[in-house]
Scaffold this motif. Structure first.
Motif, PDB file in Angstrom:
ATOM      1  N   TRP A 131     -60.959 -10.031  54.003  1.00 51.23           N
ATOM      2  CA  TRP A 131     -61.085  -8.722  53.669  1.00 51.23           C
ATOM      3  C   TRP A 131     -59.955  -8.228  52.839  1.00 51.23           C
ATOM      4  O   TRP A 131     -59.935  -7.193  52.380  1.00 51.23           O
ATOM      5  CB  TRP A 131     -60.902  -7.790  54.924  1.00 51.23           C
ATOM      6  N   MET A 132     -58.872  -8.876  52.568  1.00 48.78           N
ATOM      7  CA  MET A 132     -57.916  -8.744  51.804  1.00 48.78           C
ATOM      8  C   MET A 132     -58.084  -9.324  50.410  1.00 48.78           C
ATOM      9  O   MET A 132     -58.300 -10.444  50.159  1.00 48.78           O
ATOM     10  CB  MET A 132     -56.436  -9.266  52.437  1.00 48.78           C
ATOM     11  N   LYS A 133     -57.618  -8.377  49.481  1.00 50.93           N
ATOM     12  CA  LYS A 133     -57.742  -8.608  48.006  1.00 50.93           C
ATOM     13  C   LYS A 133     -56.218  -9.448  47.471  1.00 50.93           C
ATOM     14  O   LYS A 133     -56.301 -10.303  46.736  1.00 50.93           O
ATOM     15  CB  LYS A 133     -58.086  -7.243  47.226  1.00 50.93           C
ATOM     16  N   SER A 134     -55.137  -8.739  47.767  1.00 54.87           N
ATOM     17  CA  SER A 134     -54.121  -9.216  47.425  1.00 54.87           C
ATOM     18  C   SER A 134     -52.968  -8.123  47.948  1.00 54.87           C
ATOM     19  O   SER A 134     -53.210  -7.292  48.892  1.00 54.87           O
ATOM     20  CB  SER A 134     -54.073  -9.071  45.851  1.00 54.87           C
ATOM     21  N   ALA A 135     -51.739  -8.383  47.939  1.00 58.79           N
ATOM     22  CA  ALA A 135     -50.498  -7.466  47.821  1.00 58.79           C
ATOM     23  C   ALA A 135     -49.702  -7.712  46.983  1.00 58.79           C
ATOM     24  O   ALA A 135     -49.199  -8.454  46.065  1.00 58.79           O
ATOM     25  CB  ALA A 135     -50.047  -8.148  49.199  1.00 58.79           C
ATOM     26  N   GLU A 136     -48.916  -6.558  46.690  1.00 57.97           N
ATOM     27  CA  GLU A 136     -47.891  -6.288  45.894  1.00 57.97           C
ATOM     28  C   GLU A 136     -46.663  -5.675  46.253  1.00 57.97           C
ATOM     29  O   GLU A 136     -46.601  -5.022  47.475  1.00 57.97           O
ATOM     30  CB  GLU A 136     -48.521  -5.315  44.419  1.00 57.97           C
ATOM     31  N   LYS A 137     -45.338  -6.152  45.858  1.00 55.12           N
ATOM     32  CA  LYS A 137     -44.157  -5.508  45.888  1.00 55.12           C
ATOM     33  C   LYS A 137     -43.750  -4.354  45.582  1.00 55.12           C
ATOM     34  O   LYS A 137     -44.141  -4.220  44.216  1.00 55.12           O
ATOM     35  CB  LYS A 137     -43.041  -6.653  45.922  1.00 55.12           C
ATOM     36  N   VAL A 138     -43.544  -3.415  46.398  1.00 57.43           N
ATOM     37  CA  VAL A 138     -42.990  -2.196  45.942  1.00 57.43           C
ATOM     38  C   VAL A 138     -41.613  -2.029  45.505  1.00 57.43           C
ATOM     39  O   VAL A 138     -40.991  -1.724  44.684  1.00 57.43           O
ATOM     40  CB  VAL A 138     -43.437  -0.945  46.809  1.00 57.43           C
TER      41      VAL A 138
END
Length: 504
Positions: A131-138
């Motif tokens: 269900w997750m596409k990706s993650a990114e660092k803020v």
């Protein structure tokens, strides 16, 4: 009772065991038995309950779900908010280190999510991560997780099977290395792994301020002992302090002795038969006919199985989910125990004399054999195959089985997506391949409207029951048996939590 004691004593002598004193505060080691062989300690590359137990001990998730109240609390994340329907932003806990000394920060979350969400990396239970596409660092302590589509159960999954791994170590070690030398941030770190056989954990003295609480017992020594009689013999000799998943008849005998604490607790695990409605094992297999599948449903006396074998807090189940899970509608057809009706349905389907079929199971031989007897009684003659869990799972993934006795504990996720959607959305373990069911589940899984979710889960579950794609039978309970020196209160989610145990 006398024969039972003699059996245990004989087994202990055969193993060359002594009658050494049970583990106490003086050696600070909890000796535990697992029944099933764990295929890989890496929590993303196994789907067994033993794997879940080790996952909760070795690793942490971003969020924690209180097993008593269900309340979500910050774990590796301290707070979270939805930016929109498919973007979740999380603030991370500072000052946390992995067992190998690596500092925890956003890079670890981004690496873990991007790795497990990529289907080509082969996470064993795709439903937990796809269900997750990706993650990114803020920034160093802020991340965003992007979803493929709205997924209301996201927080429940982040509080369960989604563990965070150290990016630098995992990039080098991979699943095989992580399986041999696991590294997490959890309450226990791993001292040694003998694959499938022996695991030794040690208290993480530098465990962060987690809602899990601080571990008290210094060392946990876990051995795989498939035979429950051998486990009991070692419990008597003092070589084990705790065993679990003990059959009802054996736990009753142990309780009557007054030497051990025997605790029974309900679980979310259900037992069911899955039938090859899609014809994965050949289009001429009898289970492609709904009349045959309904005959199987009428052949099984679930009430008798619960009262005679499972006992405890188990109950009859009629849905392809556990009743407490969100969306688990109980408004489905049920099949009363009626062997004569089962025979009539088989005759109507062209099998007046029944037929022969391969039948598989991986656990609870006594239950599996009782089910086989019910099938035989109506003319379904079975060739019984008892396999290891991993072997049966691979067989089912590659080509299916005509009929098999399965169980599923939903990773203790209290949402129907963790079981119904896991097995009825054309994945490698879907034996029905019903497009209408899949489409209803897609809507239920992604809608942000709870009522729409309930409506579509209800439609899917009603058709699954009507077509008898599964024959749900019962929920499990778990019997925990431990010495008087161990203090432990089991929870109803079937997770053995070493970090909540202590010595009396």
């Amino acid at each position: 009772m006398k024969n039972f004691l003699l059996t245990c004593s004989a087994a202990a002598l055969a193993l060359g065991m002594t009658t050494a004193a049970q583990a106490t505060k003086s050696d600070d080691t909890l000796n535990v038995a697992f029944t099933k062989e764990l295929e890989n300690v890496d929590s993303y590359f196994n789907s067994s309950r033993e794997g879940v137990v080790l996952q909760r001990a070795i690793w942490d998730g971003l969020i924690y779900a209180d097993p008593e109240t269900g309340e979500y609390k910050g774990n590796l994340a301290t707070s979270w908010e939805w930016i929109d329907d498919t973007t979740l932003e999380l603030k991370l806990r500072e000052g946390v280190t992995f067992h190998n000394g690596e500092e925890f920060d956003a890079d670890d979350v981004v690496y873990t999510v991007n790795y497990v969400a990529d289907e080509k990396n082969g996470v064993k239970t795709q439903r937990n991560v796809n269900w997750m596409k990706s993650a990114e660092k803020v920034d160093k302590y802020t991340v965003r997780i992007m979803l493929k589509a709205p997924f209301p159960a996201a927080i429940e999954y982040l509080a369960g099977p989604v563990s965070i791994y150290p990016n630098e170590y995992y990039a080098e070690a991979g699943p095989s290395g992580m399986g041999l030398k696991p590294v997490g941030t959890g309450p226990y770190k791993v001292l040694s792994v003998e694959p499938g056989k022996h695991f030794v954990l040690e208290k993480n003295e530098n465990y962060h301020d987690s809602p899990k609480g601080q571990p008290e017992i210094g060392k946990v020594d876990i051995r795989t002992i498939p035979d429950v009689n051998t486990q009991m013999a070692e419990l008597f000799s003092g070589s084990l302090d705790l065993i679990w998943q003990v059959p009802a008849d054996q736990s009753e005998k142990l309780a009557a002795m007054g030497r051990f604490t025997v605790a029974n607790e309900s679980t979310m695990r259900i037992g069911y038969l899955t039938l090859d409605a899609a014809g994965r094992t050949g289009e001429d297999n009898p289970f492609t006919d709904v009349r045959v599948r309904r005959a199987v449903a009428h052949a099984i006396n679930s009430e008798a199985l619960v009262s005679a074998l499972l006992k405890g807090k188990s109950r009859v189940i009629k849905t392809a989910c556990f009743p407490s899970q969100f969306g688990c509608s109980q408004d489905v057809v049920s099949y009363e125990y009626d062997p004569e009706k089962a025979k009539a349905l088989l005759a109507e389907a062209g099998y007046p004399d029944g037929f022969e079929t391969d039948y598989y199971a991986y656990r609870d031989r006594e239950y599996a054999e009782a089910i086989a007897n019910y099938l035989t009684a109506v003319g379904i003659r079975v060739n019984f195959n008892m396999l290891q869990y991993s072997a049966l799972r691979e067989l089912r993934m590659k080509g299916g089985t005509p009929i098999s006795f399965q169980t599923w504990g939903s990773y203790s996720i209290n949402d129907a997506s963790a079981i119904t959607s896991q097995f009825f959305k054309f994945g490698s373990l879907d034996d029905s391949r019903d497009e209408e069911v899949r489409d209803w589940l897609d809507i239920a899984d992604s809608s942000t409207d709870p009522e729409v979710r309930k409506e579509n889960y209800a439609k899917a579950l009603a058709k699954i029951a009507d077509q008898a794609y599964w024959v749900p039978m019962f929920s499990y309970n778990t019997n925990y048996v431990f010495t008087d020196e161990v203090s432990y209160t089991p929870t109803p989610d079937e997770v053995l939590r070493f970090h909540t145990m202590s010595w009396n």
